[in-house]
Motif scaffolding. Structure first.
Motif, PDB file in Angstrom:
ATOM      1  N   ILE A   1      -4.129 -10.402   1.700  1.00  0.00           N
ATOM      2  CA  ILE A   1      -4.998  -9.912   2.568  1.00  0.00           C
ATOM      3  C   ILE A   1      -6.238  -9.167   1.773  1.00  0.00           C
ATOM      4  N   PRO A   2      -7.414  -9.750   1.729  1.00  0.00           N
ATOM      5  CA  PRO A   2      -8.401  -9.022   0.996  1.00  0.00           C
ATOM      6  C   PRO A   2      -8.699  -7.597   1.365  1.00  0.00           C
ATOM      7  N   PRO A   3      -9.267  -7.080   0.688  1.00  0.00           N
ATOM      8  CA  PRO A   3      -9.529  -5.246   1.084  1.00  0.00           C
ATOM      9  C   PRO A   3     -10.718  -5.172   2.052  1.00  0.00           C
ATOM     10  N   LYS A   4     -10.642  -4.724   3.059  1.00  0.00           N
ATOM     11  CA  LYS A   4     -11.567  -4.524   4.076  1.00  0.00           C
ATOM     12  C   LYS A   4     -11.408  -3.216   4.759  1.00  0.00           C
ATOM     13  N   LYS A   5     -12.532  -2.583   5.421  1.00  0.00           N
ATOM     14  CA  LYS A   5     -12.428  -1.397   6.278  1.00  0.00           C
ATOM     15  C   LYS A   5     -11.908  -1.764   7.657  1.00  0.00           C
ATOM     16  N   GLY A   6     -11.683  -0.502   8.329  1.00  0.00           N
ATOM     17  CA  GLY A   6     -11.897  -0.578   9.807  1.00  0.00           C
ATOM     18  C   GLY A   6     -10.520  -0.553  10.400  1.00  0.00           C
ATOM     19  N   ARG A   7     -10.144  -0.036  11.707  1.00  0.00           N
ATOM     20  CA  ARG A   7      -9.282  -0.010  12.680  1.00  0.00           C
ATOM     21  C   ARG A   7      -8.442  -1.269  12.755  1.00  0.00           C
ATOM     22  N   LYS A   8      -9.542  -2.228  13.102  1.00  0.00           N
ATOM     23  CA  LYS A   8      -8.938  -3.636  13.521  1.00  0.00           C
ATOM     24  C   LYS A   8      -8.125  -4.233  12.409  1.00  0.00           C
ATOM     25  N   HIS A   9      -8.689  -4.162  11.132  1.00  0.00           N
ATOM     26  CA  HIS A   9      -8.311  -4.873   9.729  1.00  0.00           C
ATOM     27  C   HIS A   9      -6.944  -3.776   9.557  1.00  0.00           C
ATOM     28  N   ILE A  10      -6.694  -2.709   9.775  1.00  0.00           N
ATOM     29  CA  ILE A  10      -5.483  -1.759   9.627  1.00  0.00           C
ATOM     30  C   ILE A  10      -4.419  -2.366  10.580  1.00  0.00           C
ATOM     31  N   LEU A  11      -4.812  -2.548  11.952  1.00  0.00           N
ATOM     32  CA  LEU A  11      -3.786  -3.158  12.918  1.00  0.00           C
ATOM     33  C   LEU A  11      -3.331  -4.541  12.512  1.00  0.00           C
ATOM     34  N   PHE A  12      -4.166  -5.279  11.917  1.00  0.00           N
ATOM     35  CA  PHE A  12      -3.884  -6.865  11.462  1.00  0.00           C
ATOM     36  C   PHE A  12      -2.774  -6.629  10.296  1.00  0.00           C
ATOM     37  N   ILE A  13      -3.019  -5.597   9.260  1.00  0.00           N
ATOM     38  CA  ILE A  13      -2.204  -5.372   8.240  1.00  0.00           C
ATOM     39  C   ILE A  13      -0.775  -4.893   8.898  1.00  0.00           C
ATOM     40  N   ILE A  14      -0.772  -4.041   9.838  1.00  0.00           N
ATOM     41  CA  ILE A  14       0.485  -3.567  10.389  1.00  0.00           C
ATOM     42  C   ILE A  14       1.209  -4.722  11.287  1.00  0.00           C
ATOM     43  N   ARG A  15       0.442  -5.399  11.868  1.00  0.00           N
ATOM     44  CA  ARG A  15       1.207  -6.693  12.337  1.00  0.00           C
ATOM     45  C   ARG A  15       1.987  -7.527  11.312  1.00  0.00           C
TER      46      ARG A  15
END
Length: 289
Positions: A133-147
């Motif tokens: 998963i390439p590095p990005k910012k933001g809550r939406k990206h974090i939630l995708f990582i947690i999923r």
């Protein structure tokens, strides 16, 4: 995992880990990694108290007096999480599986990173690279990582930490801070890959383990299964000699691992699944300040 159950679990992890990163790690994370994303700015004459590691020897030789490099902190870091998704993580005897604790630690670090305006990316590895998963910012990206952390299914159950480290070295061009989160149960030699990766990036190792791997209970005959190879066998845990041999095996393995981290100049921390990982992370951050 069903969609509704997954959403609930993501929300639970978000509430818990975002609260930790906001309330406990505020400032700790930033100060622990502040010196790792530095850009060269200028040189100036050496002053008492300057770090001798910052001396610019070329300029010093030219002017016949010591000069040091001055660095400016870059506005943002890139943080990479190298997550072990091999079969051995699906084990836990006390409070939770190793995989669950890995998820919480990774999510806490991810929220700490975006709080600091850093980019965050993930490499899932077993004995191969399972997902990047390439590095990005933001809550939406974090939630995708947690999923993904909660629901990701690896195609292989075996471990090869070397593969994950080599991928990090080759895939991420700019210097980053990388957390390798694993139980480090890997019979292959990854010391060289660790050293090379840490020269290019700022590497931190977080070991998650179960106390029953460290110390067998005396409960008589027990069937044990290797989660990665599927091999099963019966052992007699009432044997004091067997328990002692197992304990010695574990201590030897831990000593070798600790020596590997020390020689590779990699900061590390070990967390048991029945212990408080918050305390362990705070100790790790304090060690780096």
């Amino acid at each position: 995992m069903e969609a509704n159950e997954l959403i609930k679990k993501v929300r639970h992890i978000e509430i818990k880990t975002r609260g930790l990163s906001n309330n406990i790690f505020a400032g700790q994370y930033h100060s622990a990694f502040k010196g790792r994303g530095m850009a060269f700015s200028e040189v100036r004459e050496y002053q008492y108290g300057d770090d001798i590691r910052d001396i610019d020897w070329n300029v010093t030789a030219r002017f016949h007096k010591p000069y040091v490099k001055v660095f400016e902190e870059e506005r943002e870091l890139t943080v990479m999480l190298l997550i072990d998704v091999s079969g051995s993580l699906e084990f836990g005897t006390v409070k939770q599986m190793k995989k669950d604790m890995v998820t919480e630690i990774a999510a806490t670090l991810a929220f700490s990173a975006i709080q600091n305006n850093d980019k965050i990316g993930v490499i899932f590895f077993s004995d191969k690279i399972e997902k990047f998963i390439p590095p990005k910012k933001g809550r939406k990206h974090i939630l995708f990582i947690i999923r993904e952390l909660i629901d990701f299914q690896a195609t292989s159950r075996r471990t090869n930490i070397k593969k994950g480290l080599e991928y990090l070295t080759n895939a991420i061009k700019k210097r980053c801070t990388a957390f390798v989160i694993s139980d480090f149960i890997d019979n292959s030699d990854f010391k060289n890959a660790l050293t090379i990766a840490n020269r290019k990036h700022d590497l931190v190792a977080i070991q998650v383990f179960d106390r029953r791997v460290a110390e067998l209970p005396s409960v008589g005959l027990m069937k044990v299964k290797d989660a990665e190879t599927g091999h099963e066998q019966w052992i007699d845990t009432s044997s004091a000699a067997l328990r002692k041999a197992h304990r010695e095996w574990w201590m030897k393995k831990q000593n070798i691992l600790s020596e590997t981290f020390t020689k590779s100049n990699v900061d590390s921390v070990s967390v048991r699944t029945d212990e408080d990982y918050v305390k362990a992370l705070l100790n790790l951050f304090a060690k780096r300040n």
